[in-house]
Design a protein around this motif. Structure first.
Motif, PDB file in Angstrom:
ATOM      1  N   LEU A   1      -7.693  -1.819   6.785  1.00  0.00           N
ATOM      2  CA  LEU A   1      -8.469  -1.705   5.553  1.00  0.00           C
ATOM      3  C   LEU A   1      -9.461  -0.551   5.640  1.00  0.00           C
ATOM      4  O   LEU A   1      -9.621   0.229   4.694  1.00  0.00           O
ATOM      5  CB  LEU A   1      -9.216  -3.018   5.279  1.00  0.00           C
ATOM      6  CG  LEU A   1      -9.964  -3.125   3.947  1.00  0.00           C
ATOM      7  CD1 LEU A   1      -9.004  -2.934   2.786  1.00  0.00           C
ATOM      8  CD2 LEU A   1     -10.657  -4.469   3.835  1.00  0.00           C
TER       9      LEU A   1
ATOM     10  N   CYS B   1       0.822  -1.212   0.000  1.00  0.00           N
ATOM     11  CA  CYS B   1       0.000   0.000   0.000  1.00  0.00           C
ATOM     12  C   CYS B   1       0.855   1.261   0.000  1.00  0.00           C
ATOM     13  O   CYS B   1       0.366   2.342  -0.357  1.00  0.00           O
ATOM     14  CB  CYS B   1      -0.958   0.012   1.181  1.00  0.00           C
ATOM     15  SG  CYS B   1      -0.165   0.357   2.780  1.00  0.00           S
TER      16      CYS B   1
ATOM     17  N   ALA C   1      -9.617   2.887   3.336  1.00  0.00           N
ATOM     18  CA  ALA C   1     -10.838   3.238   2.615  1.00  0.00           C
ATOM     19  C   ALA C   1     -11.322   4.623   3.023  1.00  0.00           C
ATOM     20  O   ALA C   1     -11.791   5.404   2.186  1.00  0.00           O
ATOM     21  CB  ALA C   1     -11.918   2.194   2.880  1.00  0.00           C
ATOM     22  N   ASN C   2     -11.192   4.947   4.303  1.00  0.00           N
ATOM     23  CA  ASN C   2     -11.630   6.254   4.787  1.00  0.00           C
ATOM     24  C   ASN C   2     -10.768   7.376   4.211  1.00  0.00           C
ATOM     25  O   ASN C   2     -11.281   8.452   3.876  1.00  0.00           O
ATOM     26  CB  ASN C   2     -11.571   6.295   6.314  1.00  0.00           C
ATOM     27  CG  ASN C   2     -12.061   7.616   6.875  1.00  0.00           C
ATOM     28  OD1 ASN C   2     -13.192   8.022   6.639  1.00  0.00           O
ATOM     29  ND2 ASN C   2     -11.217   8.297   7.616  1.00  0.00           N
TER      30      ASN C   2
ATOM     31  N   PHE D   1      -6.216  -2.102  -1.925  1.00  0.00           N
ATOM     32  CA  PHE D   1      -7.464  -2.826  -1.713  1.00  0.00           C
ATOM     33  C   PHE D   1      -7.322  -4.316  -2.018  1.00  0.00           C
ATOM     34  O   PHE D   1      -7.649  -5.169  -1.187  1.00  0.00           O
ATOM     35  CB  PHE D   1      -8.583  -2.213  -2.556  1.00  0.00           C
ATOM     36  CG  PHE D   1      -9.897  -2.912  -2.396  1.00  0.00           C
ATOM     37  CD1 PHE D   1     -10.675  -2.704  -1.265  1.00  0.00           C
ATOM     38  CD2 PHE D   1     -10.352  -3.800  -3.361  1.00  0.00           C
ATOM     39  CE1 PHE D   1     -11.891  -3.354  -1.099  1.00  0.00           C
ATOM     40  CE2 PHE D   1     -11.566  -4.456  -3.203  1.00  0.00           C
ATOM     41  CZ  PHE D   1     -12.335  -4.237  -2.080  1.00  0.00           C
TER      42      PHE D   1
ATOM     43  N   TYR E   1     -11.932   7.961   0.717  1.00  0.00           N
ATOM     44  CA  TYR E   1     -13.244   8.611   0.750  1.00  0.00           C
ATOM     45  C   TYR E   1     -13.123  10.084   1.105  1.00  0.00           C
ATOM     46  O   TYR E   1     -13.754  10.943   0.474  1.00  0.00           O
ATOM     47  CB  TYR E   1     -14.151   7.900   1.761  1.00  0.00           C
ATOM     48  CG  TYR E   1     -15.421   8.655   2.058  1.00  0.00           C
ATOM     49  CD1 TYR E   1     -16.459   8.724   1.128  1.00  0.00           C
ATOM     50  CD2 TYR E   1     -15.588   9.316   3.282  1.00  0.00           C
ATOM     51  CE1 TYR E   1     -17.611   9.435   1.391  1.00  0.00           C
ATOM     52  CE2 TYR E   1     -16.740  10.027   3.555  1.00  0.00           C
ATOM     53  CZ  TYR E   1     -17.752  10.079   2.617  1.00  0.00           C
ATOM     54  OH  TYR E   1     -18.892  10.791   2.883  1.00  0.00           O
TER      55      TYR E   1
END
Length: 246
Positions: free
Chosen positions: A222, A146, A226-227, A186, A230
């Motif tokens: 994870l 990542c 994702a946050n 992801f 977003y």
């Protein structure tokens, strides 16, 4: 794992933590001092933020590249390598440095997500790689892919601070961030979820106690990732010209 192997792995991993962790912390602290002397004029109002993002970008380049090299050059795709643990110790040292740097800064740089991520990686992810959970080191290596995504994440932040949000480079970095988010964040983390369950319920390579301790950690990592994606997407839509908030 027999008693001899258990003790041997426990000892070498303990030594790695004792040596690499503080060395990494001191290295990034020294790098902070160096970078802080070269703050661009446009960032003079928030020098700590500039320095923090530059160091974060350098860490992402270093660890993302090393993680990808280790994955691609391993004898097997799903092997647990000592180098993967060394890589984690380097990152743990960086996370400790970053937590301290954000904490002592007069600027509001850190967020709950970032502090939670750093504490999780420094303490819980490190502890969960010791025997009998040595297989977890394999999962951690794939998780560190990542950092490739973070190269573009921090790169776009630096350009934004320089007032180049309207530049073609910034837009391309934005696009590359979202593309690499799925490729290197992801999907690898989803793969780790699958492999954890395979190793627990089918191959028996991971004891249940390790599974119970690691699954929550992986879930949190994870969700944090994702946050971040977003929040970036939401901020871009809400205020595309704002420079320093994201």
């Amino acid at each position: 794992m027999d008693a001899a192997s258990f003790n041997e792995e426990f000892i070498w991993k303990g030594k790695a933590v004792v040596v690499i962790f503080p060395t990494s912390f001191l290295f990034f602290t020294a790098l902070n001092r160096l970078v802080s002397h070269y703050t661009p004029e446009k960032c003079a109002g928030y020098p700590d933020r500039w320095t923090t993002y530059v160091i974060s970008w350098l860490h992402a380049v270093l660890n993302g590249s090393l993680a990808l090299i280790l994955v691609l050059t391993g004898r097997e795709w799903f092997e647990s390598s000592p180098w993967a643990f060394y890589l984690h110790c380097i990152s743990a040292g960086y996370f400790a440095y970053d937590s301290v740097a954000m904490g002592i800064s007069m600027e509001q740089i850190g967020s709950f997500d970032i502090y939670a991520h750093h504490v999780l990686c420094i303490f819980f992810v490190t502890a969960s790689q010791f025997p009998p959970c040595d297989r977890v080191t394999f999962y951690v290596l794939w998780d560190y892919l990542c950092e490739i995504t973070n190269v573009f994440l921090h790169g776009r932040k630096l350009l934004a601070m320089l007032g180049r949000k309207e530049s073609t480079l910034y837009k391309r970095l934005n696009m590359l961030f979202f593309v690499t988010f799925f490729i290197f964040r992801f999907f690898p983390q989803l793969l780790v979820f699958v492999m954890m369950n395979v190793d627990v319920w089918y191959t028996g390579q991971v004891p249940m106690i390790c599974y119970v301790s690691v699954i929550p950690q992986q879930t949190i990592v994870l969700l944090i990732g994702a946050n971040i994606a977003y929040q970036i997407l939401k901020r871009s839509r809400r205020d595309p010209k704002k420079v320093t908030s994201d």
